[in-house]
Design an enzyme around this catalytic site. Structure first.
Site, PDB file in Angstrom:
ATOM      1  N   ASP B  90       0.851  -1.238   0.150  1.00 34.69           N
ATOM      2  CA  ASP B  90      -0.080   0.129  -0.032  1.00 34.69           C
ATOM      3  C   ASP B  90       0.861   1.290  -0.302  1.00 34.69           C
ATOM      4  O   ASP B  90       2.187   1.267   0.005  1.00 34.69           O
ATOM      5  CB  ASP B  90      -1.219  -0.203   1.224  1.00 34.69           C
ATOM      6  CG  ASP B  90      -0.225   0.041   2.533  1.00 34.69           C
ATOM      7  OD1 ASP B  90       1.016   0.280   2.577  1.00 34.69           O
ATOM      8  OD2 ASP B  90      -0.900  -0.361   3.441  1.00 34.69           O
ATOM      9  N   SER B  91       0.330   2.188   0.095  1.00 34.74           N
ATOM     10  CA  SER B  91       1.272   3.781  -0.140  1.00 34.74           C
ATOM     11  C   SER B  91       1.675   4.242   1.147  1.00 34.74           C
ATOM     12  O   SER B  91       2.378   5.079   1.245  1.00 34.74           O
ATOM     13  CB  SER B  91       0.240   4.878  -0.792  1.00 34.74           C
ATOM     14  OG  SER B  91      -0.604   5.127   0.131  1.00 34.74           O
ATOM     15  N   GLY B  92       1.064   3.673   2.046  1.00 34.90           N
ATOM     16  CA  GLY B  92       1.544   4.247   3.598  1.00 34.90           C
ATOM     17  C   GLY B  92       0.655   5.421   4.087  1.00 34.90           C
ATOM     18  O   GLY B  92       0.500   5.675   5.289  1.00 34.90           O
ATOM     19  N   GLY B  93      -0.303   5.597   3.190  1.00 37.22           N
ATOM     20  CA  GLY B  93      -1.171   6.668   3.424  1.00 37.22           C
ATOM     21  C   GLY B  93      -2.367   6.411   4.423  1.00 37.22           C
ATOM     22  O   GLY B  93      -2.361   7.263   5.437  1.00 37.22           O
ATOM     23  N   PHE B  94      -2.848   5.291   4.420  1.00 40.25           N
ATOM     24  CA  PHE B  94      -3.843   4.962   5.494  1.00 40.25           C
ATOM     25  C   PHE B  94      -3.439   4.838   6.951  1.00 40.25           C
ATOM     26  O   PHE B  94      -3.891   5.124   7.831  1.00 40.25           O
ATOM     27  CB  PHE B  94      -4.492   3.628   4.987  1.00 40.25           C
ATOM     28  CG  PHE B  94      -5.783   3.010   6.096  1.00 40.25           C
ATOM     29  CD1 PHE B  94      -6.744   3.944   5.980  1.00 40.25           C
ATOM     30  CD2 PHE B  94      -5.524   2.318   6.983  1.00 40.25           C
ATOM     31  CE1 PHE B  94      -7.948   3.556   6.695  1.00 40.25           C
ATOM     32  CE2 PHE B  94      -6.579   1.956   7.737  1.00 40.25           C
ATOM     33  CZ  PHE B  94      -7.670   2.647   7.389  1.00 40.25           C
ATOM     34  N   ASP B 144      -3.068   8.268  -1.578  1.00 38.77           N
ATOM     35  CA  ASP B 144      -4.144   8.808  -1.675  1.00 38.77           C
ATOM     36  C   ASP B 144      -4.597   9.720  -0.310  1.00 38.77           C
ATOM     37  O   ASP B 144      -3.836   9.282   0.707  1.00 38.77           O
ATOM     38  CB  ASP B 144      -5.485   7.830  -2.205  1.00 38.77           C
ATOM     39  CG  ASP B 144      -5.383   6.701  -1.161  1.00 38.77           C
ATOM     40  OD1 ASP B 144      -4.221   6.641  -0.284  1.00 38.77           O
ATOM     41  OD2 ASP B 144      -6.514   5.755  -1.243  1.00 38.77           O
ATOM     42  N   GLN B 189     -11.283   7.608  -4.858  1.00 38.67           N
ATOM     43  CA  GLN B 189     -11.903   7.865  -3.694  1.00 38.67           C
ATOM     44  C   GLN B 189     -13.104   8.571  -3.822  1.00 38.67           C
ATOM     45  O   GLN B 189     -14.079   8.170  -4.757  1.00 38.67           O
ATOM     46  CB  GLN B 189     -10.838   9.000  -2.745  1.00 38.67           C
ATOM     47  CG  GLN B 189      -9.458   8.187  -2.338  1.00 38.67           C
ATOM     48  CD  GLN B 189     -10.000   7.420  -1.073  1.00 38.67           C
ATOM     49  OE1 GLN B 189     -10.750   7.415  -0.297  1.00 38.67           O
ATOM     50  NE2 GLN B 189      -8.700   6.592  -0.341  1.00 38.67           N
ATOM     51  N   GLY B 216     -10.948   3.801   0.701  1.00 38.11           N
ATOM     52  CA  GLY B 216     -11.836   4.622   1.504  1.00 38.11           C
ATOM     53  C   GLY B 216     -13.235   3.889   1.998  1.00 38.11           C
ATOM     54  O   GLY B 216     -14.190   4.485   2.318  1.00 38.11           O
ATOM     55  N   ASP B 266      -7.691  -7.485   0.255  1.00 38.97           N
ATOM     56  CA  ASP B 266      -6.954  -7.961   1.217  1.00 38.97           C
ATOM     57  C   ASP B 266      -7.650  -7.324   2.595  1.00 38.97           C
ATOM     58  O   ASP B 266      -8.395  -6.517   2.579  1.00 38.97           O
ATOM     59  CB  ASP B 266      -5.717  -6.996   1.293  1.00 38.97           C
ATOM     60  CG  ASP B 266      -5.847  -5.377   1.881  1.00 38.97           C
ATOM     61  OD1 ASP B 266      -5.563  -5.287   2.958  1.00 38.97           O
ATOM     62  OD2 ASP B 266      -6.535  -4.616   0.979  1.00 38.97           O
ATOM     63  N   CYS B 304     -12.664 -29.198   6.108  1.00 35.93           N
ATOM     64  CA  CYS B 304     -11.525 -28.331   5.777  1.00 35.93           C
ATOM     65  C   CYS B 304     -10.135 -29.343   5.712  1.00 35.93           C
ATOM     66  O   CYS B 304     -10.033 -30.298   6.733  1.00 35.93           O
ATOM     67  CB  CYS B 304     -11.320 -27.473   6.824  1.00 35.93           C
ATOM     68  SG  CYS B 304      -9.933 -26.526   6.665  1.00 35.93           S
ATOM     69  N   CYS B 306      -7.000 -28.000   5.893  1.00 39.18           N
ATOM     70  CA  CYS B 306      -5.731 -27.328   6.065  1.00 39.18           C
ATOM     71  C   CYS B 306      -5.106 -28.031   6.989  1.00 39.18           C
ATOM     72  O   CYS B 306      -5.735 -29.063   7.936  1.00 39.18           O
ATOM     73  CB  CYS B 306      -6.302 -25.964   6.738  1.00 39.18           C
ATOM     74  SG  CYS B 306      -6.829 -25.821   8.312  1.00 39.18           S
ATOM     75  N   CYS B 309      -6.915 -28.458  10.658  1.00 40.63           N
ATOM     76  CA  CYS B 309      -8.039 -29.249  10.991  1.00 40.63           C
ATOM     77  C   CYS B 309      -7.544 -30.997  10.618  1.00 40.63           C
ATOM     78  O   CYS B 309      -8.161 -31.722  11.132  1.00 40.63           O
ATOM     79  CB  CYS B 309      -9.005 -28.892   9.785  1.00 40.63           C
ATOM     80  SG  CYS B 309      -9.719 -27.399  10.380  1.00 40.63           S
ATOM     81  N   HIS B 335      -5.587 -21.898   9.665  1.00 40.57           N
ATOM     82  CA  HIS B 335      -6.923 -22.244   9.525  1.00 40.57           C
ATOM     83  C   HIS B 335      -7.909 -21.120   8.715  1.00 40.57           C
ATOM     84  O   HIS B 335      -8.396 -21.322   7.522  1.00 40.57           O
ATOM     85  CB  HIS B 335      -7.923 -23.020  10.792  1.00 40.57           C
ATOM     86  CG  HIS B 335      -9.311 -23.090  10.255  1.00 40.57           C
ATOM     87  ND1 HIS B 335      -9.647 -24.179   9.583  1.00 40.57           N
ATOM     88  CD2 HIS B 335     -10.455 -22.269  10.417  1.00 40.57           C
ATOM     89  CE1 HIS B 335     -11.020 -24.085   9.573  1.00 40.57           C
ATOM     90  NE2 HIS B 335     -11.387 -22.885   9.886  1.00 40.57           N
TER      91      HIS B 335
END
Lengths: 369, 369
Positions: B90-94, B144, B189, B216, B266, B304, B306, B309, B335
């Site tokens: 990501d950009s780091g902005g958040f 952003d 945005q 956003g 994500d 499942c 995994c 499990c 899991h």
């Protein structure tokens, strides 16, 4: 089971092998500590990849949580925790002594309160064996009386006498309740007094067990005193049975004790120190927080072939540890366990090759470089 | 790279594939979050075993610690963290907006103080791209302006205008400094205003990027409003490029957004909830602390496959979690990531088979059983 076979000796250092229901154990052997049904921060697969033959479980912890009713549903600890190799459990006595609120020590056993919820319990010799049978341990330890250090000769003498009477009760209960496929080990006490250690060794050996342990060492005494006690006690234990020095120790301790004829060890040092950022290497321990590792693209130990050293740099491990990432504890633990297991394997190979003296010299010379 | 190929559509739901320097990505795709150069509690091998195609790194965290000087020595994040598949950052902005002490927002960028040590920094569009280039991210995100919810139309309008100007600067810097093998995504945005979302989508698409994201969302607004904004914005993004809905969401969110034509996601939910003892299953989430699991020998989810499990019971997972053992966080995370990755894989297979509607109905009917 057991049926200990001595394969080779190099001075008093021994290489051997013995059997358990869950497979054979080649000695000398180091047992990683899995207190609460997990060796902290690593998986069973990682333990196996590191070469762990057997792990140790803590009866006190497992009895209190999750409890025998639950582990019993899984027919023991192996299936509960997904570990199909041998397990040794301690008697619970040491943790009652060090962790719980001990209310009363009597001929009957330890009356104590749980460190988790304050609930009241009685740990007798019979109860300890019963819990260990429920855990389906391959190696069951007798309940012994632990002593604070320093103790007087009189205190140590009384404790060893009680430990001997309890050992008889443990053996009788084990004989009555099991088919003896799971082995019971006797424990020598006697504090820091050579005469009492000798008397305890004689008494415990006279009762007769598939294996023998030395308890009550590494409890705060000076290193030289610990080694002196071990050196005097080990030769008094039957040489056709495995000899286990409980709760010890540093890499140097293991080398010295193997040299003196010890076969089995357990210690939280590799796992606990890993979680504190201390990593073992042939050249001594390093603290992963050290600023000199900030940009270091190399592994913890270039000679090490553990998962951590094959895939991660000192700079990355330092970053993970500084950022308190869970992966840090795991990667450090994998490395430290590999170091310990590899050290003991190296000693075994040297004993079998008749080169233990050379191994020991090389061990110290690398550490002093 | 990118070169997005649309393989199948089922209504507006899409299955596609695109390329990166570190391998192709099949969409729809879920990206586990690896904030500090590790997906919390799991190893790269476990991520691969779970089917992770790409992970997300957080530029803000990595810029502050360990820093670009260190990751640069490893030629980027891949070798540093032992992950050879694609990485999106990501950009780091958040994070500047949510974690740091934001000192000043200007045309130039964000002036902020580190949440770790209070040090002062400037995150401009160019700086964000420069850091992401140093991390050698396969997919780089434009800086952003994030908005608190609720925001006024005027605030949202100003933020989108600044985001558009920053997107132009990001693209110019990326074109100048890279060979464009690593792709740059533009971010739409516009707050919770449909007219502004439309204006932003048009403006960002006009600049032209290898992929597009909706930022956003999931910032505290009601679920219906979030879905309404996504439903209005997704069709406005070029359909020959991947569409990424950032920071979302629950399993239901993913199913709905895939249905609306989203390709990439994500979210910290599978990993964070795992560490809080919440486990995802086809029939809904379970809390591993629940007393009804105390003696349960069965797995979290019998359907499942995994690692967790296949090898561990609910009773064991509950014990580990109650005892705060490190292995608990890992087994739970394995899991939950498997659940998310498997869910998205299932949607992809259904889209390719032309049976997405049926898949969606079955998904909801199991959860409501």
């Amino acid at each position: 089971m057991i049926d200990f076979k001595l394969l080779s000796q190099s001075g008093t250092a021994r290489a051997g092998v013995f059997g358990t229901v869950h497979g054979k154990i080649e000695t000398p052997v180091f047992m990683p500590v899995g207190t609460q049904a997990t060796v902290k921060a690593v998986s069973p697969e990682e333990l196996k990849a590191g070469g762990a033959q057997i792990i140790l479980g803590n009866t006190y912890h497992l009895y209190l949580r999750p409890g025998c009713d639950i582990i019993g549903r899984f027919a023991g600890l192996h299936r509960f925790m997904n570990w199909d190799r041998p397990i040794l459990t301690d008697s619970g006595g040491f943790q009652v002594f060090s962790l719980a609120r001990l209310r009363k020590l009597t001929e009957e056993g330890y009356a104590f309160q749980s460190h988790i919820d304050g609930s009241r319990h009685m740990l007798s010799p019979e109860k300890s064996i019963e819990v260990q049978i429920c855990l389906n341990s391959d190696i069951i330890m007798c309940l012994d009386q632990c002593l604070a250090h320093p103790a007087t000769h009189e205190q140590a003498e009384a404790a060893l006498a009680l430990t001997t009477r309890w050992a008889q009760r443990c053996k009788a209960f084990w004989q009555e309740r099991t088919d003896r496929q799971n082995s019971l080990f006797g424990i020598v006490q006697g504090g820091m007094f050579a005469d009492l250690r000798a008397r305890s060794a004689e008494a415990i050996a006279a009762i007769g067990f598939p294996g023998y342990a030395i308890g009550g060492l590494s409890v705060g005494e000076p290193k030289a005193l610990m080694m002196d006690m071990a050196a005097r006690t080990l030769p008094l234990l039957p040489d056709d049975r495995p000899r286990y020095v409980m709760g010890v120790g540093t890499p140097e301790d293991l080398v010295e004790l193997v040299d003196l004829g010890a076969d089995m060890f357990d210690c939280v040092m590799p796992t606990r120190n890993a979680r504190n950022g201390q990593l073992f290497t042939e050249r001594g321990t390093v603290n992963i927080c050290n600023a000199r590792f900030r940009e270091d693209e190399g592994p913890v130990d270039a000679a090490c072939d553990c998962y951590t050293c094959r895939h991660y740099s000192l700079a990355y491990l330092r970053h993970l540890y500084t950022a308190r990432e869970i992966l840090a504890y795991r990667l450090n633990t994998i490395h430290n366990l590999h170091y310990y297991l590899n050290l003991v394997n190296g000693m075994r190979a040297a004993i079998l090759a008749g080169t233990f003296d050379r191994f020991k010299k090389a061990f110290y010379s690398k550490r002093n470089e």
